[in-house]
Design a protein around this motif. Structure first.
Motif, PDB file in Angstrom:
ATOM      1  N   UNK A 172      -0.367  -3.205  -8.761  1.00 32.25           N
ATOM      2  CA  UNK A 172       0.149  -2.793 -10.062  1.00 32.25           C
ATOM      3  C   UNK A 172       1.296  -1.797  -9.964  1.00 32.25           C
ATOM      4  N   UNK A 173       1.388  -1.064  -8.866  1.00 33.85           N
ATOM      5  CA  UNK A 173       2.474  -0.100  -8.674  1.00 33.85           C
ATOM      6  C   UNK A 173       3.615  -0.637  -7.815  1.00 33.85           C
ATOM      7  N   UNK A 174       3.302  -1.449  -6.818  1.00 32.07           N
ATOM      8  CA  UNK A 174       4.280  -1.732  -5.772  1.00 32.07           C
ATOM      9  C   UNK A 174       4.774  -3.164  -5.719  1.00 32.07           C
ATOM     10  N   UNK A 175       4.330  -3.996  -6.636  1.00 30.42           N
ATOM     11  CA  UNK A 175       4.748  -5.396  -6.651  1.00 30.42           C
ATOM     12  C   UNK A 175       5.472  -5.722  -7.956  1.00 30.42           C
ATOM     13  N   UNK A 176       6.488  -6.595  -7.896  1.00 32.47           N
ATOM     14  CA  UNK A 176       7.120  -7.056  -9.138  1.00 32.47           C
ATOM     15  C   UNK A 176       6.132  -7.723 -10.087  1.00 32.47           C
ATOM     16  N   UNK A 177       4.986  -8.137  -9.578  1.00 30.06           N
ATOM     17  CA  UNK A 177       3.949  -8.742 -10.413  1.00 30.06           C
ATOM     18  C   UNK A 177       3.052  -7.696 -11.052  1.00 30.06           C
ATOM     19  N   UNK A 200       8.387   0.284 -15.198  1.00 33.66           N
ATOM     20  CA  UNK A 200       8.616   1.725 -15.135  1.00 33.66           C
ATOM     21  C   UNK A 200       8.961   2.215 -13.735  1.00 33.66           C
ATOM     22  N   UNK A 201       8.423   1.544 -12.718  1.00 36.28           N
ATOM     23  CA  UNK A 201       8.555   2.068 -11.356  1.00 36.28           C
ATOM     24  C   UNK A 201       9.352   1.170 -10.413  1.00 36.28           C
ATOM     25  N   UNK A 202       9.646  -0.044 -10.842  1.00 38.80           N
ATOM     26  CA  UNK A 202      10.266  -1.015  -9.935  1.00 38.80           C
ATOM     27  C   UNK A 202      11.590  -0.562  -9.363  1.00 38.80           C
ATOM     28  N   UNK A 203      12.417   0.100 -10.181  1.00 36.62           N
ATOM     29  CA  UNK A 203      13.715   0.549  -9.691  1.00 36.62           C
ATOM     30  C   UNK A 203      13.566   1.505  -8.521  1.00 36.62           C
ATOM     31  N   UNK A 205      -5.065  -4.043  -3.129  1.00 39.63           N
ATOM     32  CA  UNK A 205      -4.021  -3.499  -2.268  1.00 39.63           C
ATOM     33  C   UNK A 205      -2.927  -4.545  -2.039  1.00 39.63           C
ATOM     34  N   UNK A 206      -1.731  -4.059  -1.772  1.00 34.22           N
ATOM     35  CA  UNK A 206      -0.633  -4.969  -1.449  1.00 34.22           C
ATOM     36  C   UNK A 206      -1.021  -5.822  -0.238  1.00 34.22           C
ATOM     37  N   UNK A 207      -0.772  -7.124  -0.286  1.00 38.09           N
ATOM     38  CA  UNK A 207      -1.174  -7.989   0.834  1.00 38.09           C
ATOM     39  C   UNK A 207      -0.620  -7.538   2.177  1.00 38.09           C
ATOM     40  N   UNK A 208       0.599  -6.988   2.172  1.00 36.45           N
ATOM     41  CA  UNK A 208       1.219  -6.538   3.417  1.00 36.45           C
ATOM     42  C   UNK A 208       0.420  -5.426   4.109  1.00 36.45           C
ATOM     43  N   UNK A 241       3.153   7.499  -0.846  1.00 31.22           N
ATOM     44  CA  UNK A 241       2.592   6.646  -1.882  1.00 31.22           C
ATOM     45  C   UNK A 241       3.165   6.915  -3.254  1.00 31.22           C
ATOM     46  N   UNK A 242       2.336   6.754  -4.274  1.00 28.98           N
ATOM     47  CA  UNK A 242       2.794   6.856  -5.657  1.00 28.98           C
ATOM     48  C   UNK A 242       1.759   7.590  -6.520  1.00 28.98           C
ATOM     49  N   UNK A 243       2.178   8.062  -7.641  1.00 26.60           N
ATOM     50  CA  UNK A 243       3.535   8.284  -8.134  1.00 26.60           C
ATOM     51  C   UNK A 243       4.023   9.625  -7.633  1.00 26.60           C
TER      52      UNK A 243
END
Length: 224
Positions: A23-28, A34-37, A110-113, A155-157
């Motif tokens: 939800x934070x680190x993927x375009x999906x 809000x955070x993609x840029x 978690x991000x698959x990577x 990490x975030x945010x």
């Protein structure tokens, strides 16, 4: 301001990654608008991959501080602006605290990577923090139980969870290095979260390193 000298001792150092979730680190992800840029500008995912890889190679403790919301969390009687936003977009939602139904591939996952590093049976996955700091989860306890005194933080945010973790760790007596290009924050009309965080990191953190610098220090832990 003076520049502190922080060195790494592999026996006492941990990499702590906050909210490495879809939800934070993927375009999906639910929060991408809000955070993609910032995630893209910072090369956050590639930099975190390098941190995970070098930390595992060095044999240091790796810990995740995740964020999950369960149905009862959506019944809070009062909320602040970011809380309202997060509940509205249903970020990090899970159907139950006692079930992983629907978790795989969801925004809370978690991000698959990162999964090869997180799901290796060695990485600490703390209980979820509910707002920003580790005061409401067991992360500090888990780090203490591993004898950790030095933390590499990413990490975030950046201006919320990362800064709040930094402040709490500092108050708890840990020595903390923030990885400046492995954090990201919203860019909104109210302000640039990355910029505000970097200003405070400079005042609070024991070190403010790049991913390149952390990788080099993990390879030569006594290097300043």
């Amino acid at each position: 301001m003076p520049v502190p000298t922080m060195t790494l001792d592999l026996e006492r150092t941990a990499l702590v990654v906050i909210d490495p979730q879809i939800d934070f680190m993927s375009p999906k992800g639910a929060a991408w608008s809000a955070v993609g840029e910032a995630v893209t500008e910072q090369r956050l995912v590639p930099n975190l991959l390098r941190l995970f890889e070098s930390s595992k190679k060095a044999g240091i403790v790796v810990a995740i501080s995740p964020h999950y919301y369960y149905p009862h969390d959506h019944q809070w009687k009062f909320q602040a602006p970011v809380e309202l936003f997060q509940h509205k977009i249903k970020i990090f939602d899970r159907p139950s605290a006692l079930s992983l139904d629907g978790f795989r591939g969801s925004g809370a996952d978690f991000m698959p990577e990162f999964k090869p590093y997180i799901e290796d049976g060695k990485t600490i996955v703390a209980s979820p923090h509910k707002l920003y700091s580790p005061q409401t989860n067991d992360l500090t306890f888990q780090l203490r139980k591993q004898g950790v005194t030095k933390i590499v933080l990413a990490g975030m945010l950046a201006n919320l969870c990362v800064e709040s973790h930094l402040r709490e760790f500092a108050e708890q007596g840990f020595e903390v290095a923030v990885v400046r290009d492995a954090v990201a924050a919203p860019k909104l009309p109210e302000g640039d979260g990355n910029l505000s965080a970097l200003i405070n990191f400079r005042y609070i953190a024991n070190a403010l390193w790049t991913t390149d610098e952390v990788v080099a220090r993990l390879a030569k832990p006594t290097a300043r």
